[in-house]
Motif scaffolding. Structure first.
Motif, short mmCIF file in Angstrom:
data_model
loop_
_atom_site.label_atom_id
_atom_site.label_comp_id
_atom_site.label_asym_id
_atom_site.label_seq_id
_atom_site.Cartn_x
_atom_site.Cartn_y
_atom_site.Cartn_z
N PHE A 141 -6.55 9.56 2.18
CA PHE A 141 -7.24 8.90 3.29
C PHE A 141 -6.52 9.14 4.62
N GLU A 171 -4.62 -0.84 -1.12
CA GLU A 171 -5.91 -0.91 -0.42
C GLU A 171 -6.87 0.02 -1.17
N VAL A 215 3.35 0.49 4.04
CA VAL A 215 2.66 1.27 5.09
C VAL A 215 1.23 0.77 5.26
N THR A 216 0.68 0.98 6.45
CA THR A 216 1.37 1.39 7.64
C THR A 216 1.81 0.15 8.42
N VAL A 255 -0.85 -1.57 10.71
CA VAL A 255 -2.16 -1.91 10.15
C VAL A 255 -1.96 -2.92 9.01
N PHE A 304 -2.23 7.33 1.24
CA PHE A 304 -1.67 7.23 2.59
C PHE A 304 -0.49 8.17 2.80
N LYS A 315 -7.48 -4.97 5.18
CA LYS A 315 -6.16 -4.58 5.67
C LYS A 315 -5.15 -5.67 5.31
N ASP A 353 0.79 -1.25 0.00
CA ASP A 353 0.00 0.00 0.00
C ASP A 353 0.82 1.30 0.00
C1 C5J Z 1 -2.92 0.63 5.64
C2 C5J Z 1 -4.60 1.82 6.90
N1 C5J Z 1 -2.50 0.43 4.40
N2 C5J Z 1 -3.73 2.26 7.81
N3 C5J Z 1 -4.18 1.11 5.82
O1 C5J Z 1 -2.22 0.39 6.59
O2 C5J Z 1 -5.77 2.06 7.01
#
Ligand code: C5J
Length: 218
Positions: free
Chosen positions: A32, A69, A154-155, A158, A26, A129, A21
């Protein structure tokens, strides 16, 4: 190769890089991550190390797999529980400065140019995720005979950690590249690295990018 909590048994013929991702949504302002109130500049530290790792895997002739994502434009793969969570300034599917937030095909869902996929490299669009949920990742790994995964992206706590745990449960040996991953929260990144290495590597291993590249080259 050197790693924590102990040496990682790198097998060049069985290893792939998975880059999670590294998307504008991000990493850049207006996406987002920013809509959730985060300081997205923190994630930019992972871009150059991830790009270096990608170049090293390509040079070694090993597979590089990218994930994004994102959701279908009609949001049919986005559970309301995900879309409605919290109080972001923009929700998934809302129009923002980089197009609709986390929607496939919009500018914000694209991977940042420094880490972009080359023709022929798998790019997995995932609604969750974890990268195994509702995707063809398992089939892709089996087709390439992959048994070990090096993680960047990243992240950290998550999508990287979720995918690493999913892979660990499926029997893959997982190694997280320490500088090639970032979080909006430094304490979450540190805790994730510690969790992965704890209890004899309960989720896998971690190592610096330079050690991974050296081992791959050797
Ligand atoms: C990812 C998120 N890619 N933090 N998504 O970690 O929502």
């Amino acid at each position: 190769m050197r790693a924590l909590p102990f040496d990682f048994p790198l097998k060049r013929e069985a290893v792939a890089l998975i880059v999670i991702d590294m998307q504008r949504d991000f990493i850049e302002p207006g996406g987002f991550g920013a809509a959730l109130g985060n300081d997205v500049t923190r994630l930019q530290a992972a871009v150059e190390p991830a790009a270096r790792l990608i170049a090293g895997f390509r040079a070694a002739g090993r597979p590089v797999i990218h994930t994004r994502e994102c959701h279908r434009p009609d949001l049919s793969d986005c559970p309301p529980a995900k879309r409605l969570r919290g109080a972001p300034s923009l929700r998934i599917g809302d129009p923002g400065p980089m197009g609709r937030i986390l929607i496939a095909g919009e500018p914000g869902a694209e991977i940042v140019p420094a880490c972009a996929a080359m023709p022929g490299e798998p790019v997995i669009d995932k609604p969750g995720k974890g990268a195994f949920y509702a995707t063809k990742l398992s089939e892709i790994l089996e087709t390439h005979g992959i048994r070990q995964l090096v993680f960047a992206g990243v992240t950290t706590e998550v999508c990287v950690q979720t995918t690493m745990r999913e892979a660990n449960d499926r029997g893959y040996e997982c190694l997280l590249a320490e500088e090639a991953t970032e979080s909006y929260f430094p304490e979450f990144k540190a805790a994730t690295l510690a969790m992965i290495r704890a209890q004899g590597g309960i989720v896998g291993w971690t190592a610096p990018v330079s050690d991974i590249l050296e081992a791959l080259d050797g």
